[in-house]
Design an enzyme around this catalytic site. Structure first.
Site, PDB file in Angstrom:
ATOM      1  N   GLU A   1       0.823  -1.211   0.000  1.00  0.00           N
ATOM      2  CA  GLU A   1       0.000   0.000   0.000  1.00  0.00           C
ATOM      3  C   GLU A   1       0.861   1.266   0.000  1.00  0.00           C
ATOM      4  O   GLU A   1       0.524   2.253  -0.658  1.00  0.00           O
ATOM      5  CB  GLU A   1      -0.953   0.004   1.198  1.00  0.00           C
ATOM      6  CG  GLU A   1      -2.075  -1.007   1.109  1.00  0.00           C
ATOM      7  CD  GLU A   1      -3.006  -0.787  -0.072  1.00  0.00           C
ATOM      8  OE1 GLU A   1      -3.007   0.329  -0.636  1.00  0.00           O
ATOM      9  OE2 GLU A   1      -3.718  -1.729  -0.448  1.00  0.00           O
TER      10      GLU A   1
ATOM     11  N   THR B   1       2.104   5.511  -7.514  1.00  0.00           N
ATOM     12  CA  THR B   1       2.858   4.620  -8.396  1.00  0.00           C
ATOM     13  C   THR B   1       1.942   3.551  -8.992  1.00  0.00           C
ATOM     14  O   THR B   1       1.122   2.974  -8.278  1.00  0.00           O
ATOM     15  CB  THR B   1       4.014   3.934  -7.628  1.00  0.00           C
ATOM     16  OG1 THR B   1       4.739   4.928  -6.890  1.00  0.00           O
ATOM     17  CG2 THR B   1       4.980   3.251  -8.577  1.00  0.00           C
TER      18      THR B   1
ATOM     19  N   TYR C   1      -6.250   6.557   4.392  1.00  0.00           N
ATOM     20  CA  TYR C   1      -6.418   5.527   3.367  1.00  0.00           C
ATOM     21  C   TYR C   1      -5.614   4.264   3.715  1.00  0.00           C
ATOM     22  O   TYR C   1      -6.145   3.152   3.717  1.00  0.00           O
ATOM     23  CB  TYR C   1      -5.990   6.023   1.982  1.00  0.00           C
ATOM     24  CG  TYR C   1      -5.787   4.858   1.057  1.00  0.00           C
ATOM     25  CD1 TYR C   1      -6.884   4.154   0.564  1.00  0.00           C
ATOM     26  CD2 TYR C   1      -4.514   4.388   0.750  1.00  0.00           C
ATOM     27  CE1 TYR C   1      -6.718   3.034  -0.232  1.00  0.00           C
ATOM     28  CE2 TYR C   1      -4.334   3.277  -0.039  1.00  0.00           C
ATOM     29  CZ  TYR C   1      -5.443   2.604  -0.531  1.00  0.00           C
ATOM     30  OH  TYR C   1      -5.263   1.480  -1.291  1.00  0.00           O
TER      31      TYR C   1
ATOM     32  N   ASP D   1      -9.190   6.044  -1.628  1.00  0.00           N
ATOM     33  CA  ASP D   1      -8.119   6.632  -2.438  1.00  0.00           C
ATOM     34  C   ASP D   1      -8.737   7.323  -3.647  1.00  0.00           C
ATOM     35  O   ASP D   1      -9.959   7.470  -3.754  1.00  0.00           O
ATOM     36  CB  ASP D   1      -7.100   5.572  -2.835  1.00  0.00           C
ATOM     37  CG  ASP D   1      -7.660   4.550  -3.823  1.00  0.00           C
ATOM     38  OD1 ASP D   1      -8.884   4.542  -4.072  1.00  0.00           O
ATOM     39  OD2 ASP D   1      -6.861   3.756  -4.356  1.00  0.00           O
TER      40      ASP D   1
ATOM     41  N   CYS E   1     -13.979   1.932 -14.136  1.00  0.00           N
ATOM     42  CA  CYS E   1     -14.438   3.314 -13.907  1.00  0.00           C
ATOM     43  C   CYS E   1     -13.221   4.229 -14.013  1.00  0.00           C
ATOM     44  O   CYS E   1     -12.764   4.823 -13.039  1.00  0.00           O
ATOM     45  CB  CYS E   1     -15.106   3.421 -12.541  1.00  0.00           C
ATOM     46  SG  CYS E   1     -16.108   4.899 -12.324  1.00  0.00           S
TER      47      CYS E   1
ATOM     48  N   CYS F   1     -25.687   3.143 -10.872  1.00  0.00           N
ATOM     49  CA  CYS F   1     -24.865   4.353 -10.950  1.00  0.00           C
ATOM     50  C   CYS F   1     -25.734   5.507 -11.444  1.00  0.00           C
ATOM     51  O   CYS F   1     -26.132   5.555 -12.611  1.00  0.00           O
ATOM     52  CB  CYS F   1     -23.688   4.136 -11.902  1.00  0.00           C
ATOM     53  SG  CYS F   1     -22.634   5.590 -12.089  1.00  0.00           S
TER      54      CYS F   1
END
Length: 355
Positions: free
Chosen positions: A40, A46, A123, A141, A195, A212
């Site tokens: 994480e 990255t 996060y 995130d 997404c 959605c």
């Protein structure tokens, strides 16, 4: 017509999609707390594909919290070399040392405890708590913010901390007790693979499309809202790759500030002409001078616009560290900002048969 948003169905569809489409990743195959935490931290800023080889290399060098806590700074920077954002790994060592002192060499198991450790924000604490310890905690995130901005047609600026906190509370209501780890990873995965960012969601294949509201309203393509950041400061730099036979001149950067304690080639503020550069290096004789290509490197708040040259001198200058190719490869960590010039140096050594 009222827009449909069924939370229970959304969660089921998301988890079914994840079970079928989740990527095989090394940190998922064996989700121990240490491995989850390392992955994480590496994944911040990255790409996944870029992280994979670094993850394996890091775990081989530092297989445990105790080995990380006792790591030498230069060795740590060398293993991290090329990943960038070096404060991440410095905070990892501090975190490991705190775990040795307070938690018997282990990561604590709750979100609140994790949040108190160096380098661990909301996060990362949520990700480690949910994936490694199965605690019902949100891990919000950029991917997750994008997905939920579109799901709920939120026009809040996702760069604001207040927006992140708002969504943490909202998402907690969606997380299933029995599969909180899979739910958080599924949200990140669908944000990465379906997404997508840059106004290019793949709504036609999204398992969440029927729930959605952004898709149903035709608004998913312009979300999320992300206000422009403050413009970066431009800094002109001149990089001098100074060589003497089979050695190159390096300098260690100061302990505080950008790229702290890392190694670099001679790095001058501003741009200079050839005659000024030769005067500045302090060598009695310059055997050769080669202009290298211009390069740019972007930091979070600064851009370096770099001009560079490779200068061969007839004797070592009495400053800095004279480093061999082997030491450059195995001992001294050079930031990715200088990767172009490191490659040019290798080419020069090859031409001179110093390899």
């Amino acid at each position: 017509m009222e827009k449909i948003h069924d939370k229970k169905r959304l969660v089921i569809n998301l988890l079914d999609w994840y079970d079928e489409h989740a990527r095989v990743l090394p940190w998922r195959e064996e989700a121990t707390p240490y491995r989850v935490w390392v992955s994480e931290i590496m994944l911040q800023q990255t790409r996944v594909e870029a992280v994979k080889p670094y993850f394996e290399r890091f775990l081989k060098a530092f297989p445990s919290i105790s080995s990380l806590a006792n790591a030498k700074d230069d060795e740590l920077s060398k293993v991290w070399e090329g990943l960038g954002y070096y404060n991440r790994v410095k905070n990892m060592k501090k975190c490991a040392q705190m775990c040795m002192e307070l938690y018997d060499g282990k990561l604590p198991s709750t979100y609140e405890q994790l949040l108190q450790l160096p380098g661990i924000g909301s996060y990362t604490a949520g990700a480690v708590a949910s994936i490694a310890f199965k605690e019902k905690a949100a891990a919000v995130d950029g991917n997750v913010l994008r997905v939920f901005s579109r799901l709920l047609v939120s026009e809040d600026d996702i760069l604001k901390e207040s927006t992140k906190k708002k969504f943490q509370k909202i998402i907690l209501d969606y997380i299933p007790e029995e599969r909180c780890d899979a739910f958080n990873q599924a949200l990140m995965e669908i944000g990465a693979l379906v997404c997508a960012p840059n106004a290019a969601p793949r709504c036609n294949i999204c398992p969440l499309a029927q729930d959605c509201i952004g898709y149903q309203n035709g608004k998913a393509h312009y979300l999320p809202i992300k206000k422009a950041k403050k413009q970066r400061r431009i800094e002109k730099r001149t990089i001098l790759v100074v060589v003497w036979k089979d050695k190159v001149l390096l300098y260690q950067r100061p302990e505080k500030g950008l790229l702290s304690k890392m190694y670099e080639f001679k790095n001058l503020e501003d741009h200079y002409l050839k005659k000024d550069i030769i005067n500045r290096i302090g060598a009695k004789h310059v055997l050769s001078y080669k202009k290298l290509k211009d390069a740019k490197h972007v930091f979070s708040h600064i851009e370096w616009h770099m001009k560079a040259c490779l200068i061969e001198v007839d004797e070592p200058i009495e400053e800095g560290i004279w480093c061999t190719k082997e030491e450059l490869e195995h001992t001294y960590a050079i930031p990715s900002a200088f990767q172009t010039y490191k490659e040019s140096l290798y080419e020069w050594w090859k031409e001179k048969s110093y390899e």
